[in-house]
Design a protein around this motif. Structure first.
Motif, PDB file in Angstrom:
ATOM      1  N   HIS A  18       4.552  -2.749   3.130  1.00 39.83           N
ATOM      2  CA  HIS A  18       5.143  -1.647   2.362  1.00 39.83           C
ATOM      3  C   HIS A  18       4.266  -0.407   2.392  1.00 39.83           C
ATOM      4  O   HIS A  18       3.799   0.058   1.350  1.00 39.83           O
ATOM      5  N   THR A  19       4.005   0.119   3.562  1.00 40.02           N
ATOM      6  CA  THR A  19       3.141   1.297   3.608  1.00 40.02           C
ATOM      7  C   THR A  19       3.555   2.251   4.712  1.00 40.02           C
ATOM      8  O   THR A  19       3.935   1.829   5.802  1.00 40.02           O
ATOM      9  N   PRO A  20       3.478   3.554   4.447  1.00 34.50           N
ATOM     10  CA  PRO A  20       3.735   4.518   5.505  1.00 34.50           C
ATOM     11  C   PRO A  20       2.496   4.770   6.377  1.00 34.50           C
ATOM     12  O   PRO A  20       2.627   5.288   7.477  1.00 34.50           O
ATOM     13  N   ASN A  21       1.288   4.449   5.872  1.00 35.40           N
ATOM     14  CA  ASN A  21       0.063   4.803   6.611  1.00 35.40           C
ATOM     15  C   ASN A  21      -0.937   3.647   6.688  1.00 35.40           C
ATOM     16  O   ASN A  21      -2.041   3.736   6.149  1.00 35.40           O
ATOM     17  N   ALA A  61       0.872  -1.174   0.000  1.00 29.82           N
ATOM     18  CA  ALA A  61       0.000   0.000   0.000  1.00 29.82           C
ATOM     19  C   ALA A  61       0.908   1.223   0.000  1.00 29.82           C
ATOM     20  O   ALA A  61       0.905   2.037   0.924  1.00 29.82           O
ATOM     21  N   THR A  62       1.702   1.337  -1.057  1.00 30.79           N
ATOM     22  CA  THR A  62       2.682   2.428  -1.140  1.00 30.79           C
ATOM     23  C   THR A  62       1.981   3.788  -1.059  1.00 30.79           C
ATOM     24  O   THR A  62       2.400   4.667  -0.311  1.00 30.79           O
ATOM     25  N   PHE A  63       0.910   3.944  -1.843  1.00 32.33           N
ATOM     26  CA  PHE A  63       0.192   5.232  -1.870  1.00 32.33           C
ATOM     27  C   PHE A  63      -1.063   5.111  -1.016  1.00 32.33           C
ATOM     28  O   PHE A  63      -2.158   4.868  -1.506  1.00 32.33           O
ATOM     29  N   SER A  64      -0.853   5.260   0.277  1.00 33.57           N
ATOM     30  CA  SER A  64      -1.858   4.844   1.240  1.00 33.57           C
ATOM     31  C   SER A  64      -2.661   6.002   1.823  1.00 33.57           C
ATOM     32  O   SER A  64      -3.163   5.916   2.930  1.00 33.57           O
ATOM     33  N   LEU A  65      -2.778   7.091   1.076  1.00 33.44           N
ATOM     34  CA  LEU A  65      -3.618   8.218   1.518  1.00 33.44           C
ATOM     35  C   LEU A  65      -4.550   8.618   0.372  1.00 33.44           C
ATOM     36  O   LEU A  65      -4.180   8.509  -0.804  1.00 33.44           O
ATOM     37  N   PRO A  66      -5.744   9.127   0.707  1.00 33.28           N
ATOM     38  CA  PRO A  66      -6.699   9.491  -0.356  1.00 33.28           C
ATOM     39  C   PRO A  66      -6.267  10.672  -1.219  1.00 33.28           C
ATOM     40  O   PRO A  66      -6.954  11.002  -2.181  1.00 33.28           O
ATOM     41  N   ILE A  67      -5.135  11.301  -0.923  1.00 27.80           N
ATOM     42  CA  ILE A  67      -4.652  12.369  -1.834  1.00 27.80           C
ATOM     43  C   ILE A  67      -4.091  11.758  -3.122  1.00 27.80           C
ATOM     44  O   ILE A  67      -3.886  12.461  -4.097  1.00 27.80           O
TER      45      ILE A  67
END
Ligand SMILES: [Zn+2]
Ligand SMILES: [Zn+2]
Length: 340
Positions: free
Chosen positions: A304-307, A142-148
């Motif tokens: 694999h996620t920051p969030n 989930a690399t791109f783990s924000l709704p932005i």
């Protein structure tokens, strides 16, 4: 239920099945390599005498060209490999050429591992295909783990890439695409191929292009970067090469930064790019949630996620159980050698 745990060096292990997913080196059963990016490759150069590394044929060739010296057993997409305690099948993951979802079926439950993936698939890949059958455990990055993070459509991105190249050339400037050498570089070449212009690509990416062409991906007219003849051509290089003086003798260049991270506010000032193109080879936040909704797995395991908390919040609203795959309480952070 089968056990899932984070192994050494970011590998993911299914000990009941004798299977390791990415990043190992042969002493933990069969290691299935999802794709040829450095953060997923076997940790050791060769692997021991019992090493059993399995990869798709394009991934195996890309691994060797990038310096892997060990044995690799090639397993084409859709051909199941019967092991003692399970059956493993690769399916196209749409991330880069050769990238595979790993589908593991056995008595103790089924596991689908994404490696890195993208829906809709990269136009310079074999597509994206889900397995038929119930998924008990879905292990996903989930690399791109924000709704932005919401990507424009493929058509919009292609138009932005071509438009930037043409406008720069019309203005008498040399367009430079900053893009990772394996995957993103070839995707950009494929997108600009219809323009009929010559592309010069940094050597690290150039040596990989032949494999793309052998697999039927049109990369247009291209040659290796040559300092003396690069002016007025379309240039492709990784950011690191640009920072080390790639084409620095040219006075009139236009710079396009191509990455999912280009979505972030402030990326323009950080990178002094003329154009930010949110061209990613990963799925965006909403594609990730949609994929989970479509699969309806017994459980989603996030890696694999920051969030992770944000992803878990959205999954909970969908009524989907999830957990974070941690080693010693720490998750792998996205970004390490990860050309997103
Ligand atoms: Zn990758
Ligand atoms: Zn990765």
């Amino acid at each position: 239920m089968t056990a899932i745990r984070k192994g050494s060096s970011h590998a993911i292990c299914l000990p009941d099945y004798g299977v390791t997913l990415d990043r190992s080196g042969g002493d933990e059963g069969h290691t299935f390599i999802s794709h040829a990016h450095a953060d997923h490759l076997p940790r050791r150069g060769g692997g021991g005498p019992d090493a059993a590394i399995v990869a798709t044929p394009p991934t195996a060739r890309l691994m060797r060209l990038r310096g892997y010296r060990g044995e690799v057993r090639e397993l084409p997409f859709g051909e199941p490999l019967e092991l003692e305690r399970c059956r493993v099948t690769f399916l196209p993951a749409g991330h880069i050429l050769g990238s595979a979802l790993t589908w593991v079926e056995g008595k103790e439950g089924s596991v689908l591992y994404t490696g890195d993936c993208r829906t809709p698939p990269s136009p310079a890949s074999e597509g994206f295909k889900l397995p038929e059958g119930e998924v008990d455990h879905f292990i996903t990055e989930a690399t791109f783990s924000l709704p932005i993070y919401r990507w424009p459509s493929g058509e919009e991105l292609a138009a932005q890439v071509r438009g930037f190249a043409l406008k720069s050339l019309e203005e008498g400037a040399t367009p430079v695409f900053l893009a990772y050498s394996l995957g993103k570089a070839q995707e950009i070449m494929h997108l600009v191929a219809p323009l009929g212009e010559t592309v010069q690509i940094h050597n690290a990416g150039h040596k990989l292009c032949g494999i793309y062409e052998e697999e039927g991906i049109d990369l247009g007219r291209y040659e290796a970067y040559d300092r003396d003849s690069c002016e007025g051509k379309i240039l492709v290089c990784p950011s690191s090469a640009w920072n080390n003086g790639f084409a620095s003798h040219l006075r009139n260049t236009r710079l396009a930064y191509c990455s999912g991270w280009a979505t972030r506010d402030g990326a323009r000032t950080q990178l002094t790019a003329d154009e930010l193109i949110p061209l990613s080879d990963h799925l965006d936040f909403f594609e990730l949630i949609r994929l989970c909704r479509e699969l309806r797995p017994g459980k989603v395991w996030i890696t694999h996620t920051p969030n992770p908390a944000v992803v878990q919040h959205y999954l909970k609203e969908e009524g989907i159980a999830s957990d974070v795959l941690r080693k010693n309480g720490k998750d792998t952070q996205a970004g390490e050698e990860d050309p997103s």
